[in-house]
Design a protein around this motif. Structure first.
Motif, mmCIF file in Angstrom:
data_model
loop_
_atom_site.group_PDB
_atom_site.id
_atom_site.type_symbol
_atom_site.label_atom_id
_atom_site.label_comp_id
_atom_site.label_asym_id
_atom_site.label_seq_id
_atom_site.Cartn_x
_atom_site.Cartn_y
_atom_site.Cartn_z
ATOM 1 N N MET A 1 0.834 -1.193 0.000
ATOM 2 C CA MET A 1 0.000 0.000 0.000
ATOM 3 C C MET A 1 0.869 1.242 0.000
ATOM 4 S SD MET A 1 -2.699 1.261 2.909
ATOM 5 C CE MET A 1 -3.508 2.842 2.736
ATOM 6 N N GLU A 8 -5.774 7.847 4.622
ATOM 7 C CA GLU A 8 -5.138 6.523 4.521
ATOM 8 C C GLU A 8 -4.179 6.288 5.683
ATOM 9 O OE1 GLU A 8 -5.198 5.812 -0.321
ATOM 10 O OE2 GLU A 8 -3.433 6.738 0.604
ATOM 11 N N GLU A 98 -8.132 -6.858 9.914
ATOM 12 C CA GLU A 98 -8.703 -5.828 9.034
ATOM 13 C C GLU A 98 -9.581 -4.905 9.871
ATOM 14 O OE1 GLU A 98 -12.109 -4.015 7.125
ATOM 15 O OE2 GLU A 98 -12.214 -5.830 8.371
ATOM 16 N N GLY A 101 -11.384 -1.531 6.259
ATOM 17 C CA GLY A 101 -10.760 -1.637 4.946
ATOM 18 C C GLY A 101 -9.246 -1.569 4.942
ATOM 19 N N TYR A 102 -8.640 -1.460 6.125
ATOM 20 C CA TYR A 102 -7.179 -1.426 6.232
ATOM 21 C C TYR A 102 -6.706 -2.655 7.005
ATOM 22 C CZ TYR A 102 -7.623 3.374 4.642
ATOM 23 O OH TYR A 102 -7.926 4.493 3.895
ATOM 24 N N LYS A 172 -4.076 -2.507 2.088
ATOM 25 C CA LYS A 172 -5.444 -2.649 1.567
ATOM 26 C C LYS A 172 -5.847 -4.117 1.490
ATOM 27 C CE LYS A 172 -6.758 1.576 1.092
ATOM 28 N NZ LYS A 172 -7.887 2.162 0.432
ATOM 29 N N SER A 173 -4.902 -5.008 1.745
ATOM 30 C CA SER A 173 -5.158 -6.434 1.918
ATOM 31 C C SER A 173 -4.026 -6.977 2.792
ATOM 32 C CB SER A 173 -5.224 -7.171 0.570
ATOM 33 O OG SER A 173 -4.001 -7.084 -0.112
#
Length: 253
Positions: A1, A8, A98, A101-102, A172-173
């Motif tokens: 990311m 963010e 998670e 979404g982060y 992000k994953s």
């Protein structure tokens, strides 16, 4: 990311705080006679209280909320009611999650109770090597050079590194580019760390093995030549200077 704005940065920091606080609490909560399932469920409640979701369960359908590996188990150990913590055990807890979404990831090896089997030296080496590796990471540094540093430091202390396990990009994953942030120098790897990217840096320091192999349960990994392994992991944000340790709240060092 790659971090491009304040939103963010705030998001990845919140996810990192969640896994770091959970890991620290689990280490403090672990005690002789406790089952790994009980310890895992304790960690799950902390993640839940912060609105976070277990990454292994969410991503891979892992049969637990965290990975808890004992003694000759190197990583991805499955928490069970039957596995009880014993005095002097070498324990590794890996917590990833998670949140909004982060994603963030961290891990720690430690000895429970008295160090009757002399694992503490290995734990200390892994921790110190991670700290030195992180201190040398910044934008533009070759990924392979950090791998070389980790292996060199391990050899100085009489240890080996596991060559088929490594750190990875995260954000992000759970697993993103750059993947395979290895603990040795791959001379074919010309990639460099990039400023404003988020990665999970991990040490895999071993007494005798150089490769990890999977057991029949489909998850737990052990050494190809036995022995023990210590792992420590931080999620970090790369800068032009010293990285920002996003999971600093786990207080690994």
């Amino acid at each position: 990311m790659s971090i491009t704005n304040e939103t963010e940065l705030t998001g990845i920091q919140k996810a990192s705080d969640a896994v770091a606080i959970t890991l620290k609490a689990m280490i403090a909560h672990a005690q002789v006679g406790m089952s790994t399932k009980e310890l895992d469920e304790y960690g799950a409640e902390i993640l839940k209280s912060m609105g976070a979701n277990s990454a292994p369960a969410l991503t891979y359908g892992f049969p637990g909320y965290t990975c808890i590996s004992i003694n000759n188990e190197f990583c991805h150990g499955i928490p069970t009611a039957e596995r009880l913590l014993q005095e002097g055990d070498l324990i590794n807890i890996d917590v990833s999650a998670e949140l909004d979404g982060y994603w963030a990831d961290n891990g720690c090896s430690f000895v429970i109770g008295k160090d009757i089997f002399q694992h503490e030296k290995l734990v200390k080496a892994s921790k110190e090597i991670l700290q030195k590796a992180i201190n040398n990471i910044r934008g533009g540094v070759k990924i392979a050079d950090i791998g070389h540093l980790i292996e060199t430091e391990a050899k100085k202390r009489g240890y080996k590194v596991i060559k088929n396990l490594g750190g990875h990009g995260v954000g992000k994953s759970l697993h993103e580019e750059p993947d395979e942030l290895l603990n040795y120098k791959n001379r074919f790897d010309q990639r460099r760390f990039r400023k404003n990217t988020v990665v999970a840096i991990e040490t895999f320091i071993s007494t005798t093995s150089t490769y990890a192999t999977e057991l029949n349960d489909g998850w737990t990994m052990v050494g190809d030549k036995g022995g023990f392994m210590a792992q420590h992991e931080h999620t970090i944000l790369i800068t032009d200077g010293a990285p920002v340790i996003l999971t600093a709240q786990n207080a690994l060092y």
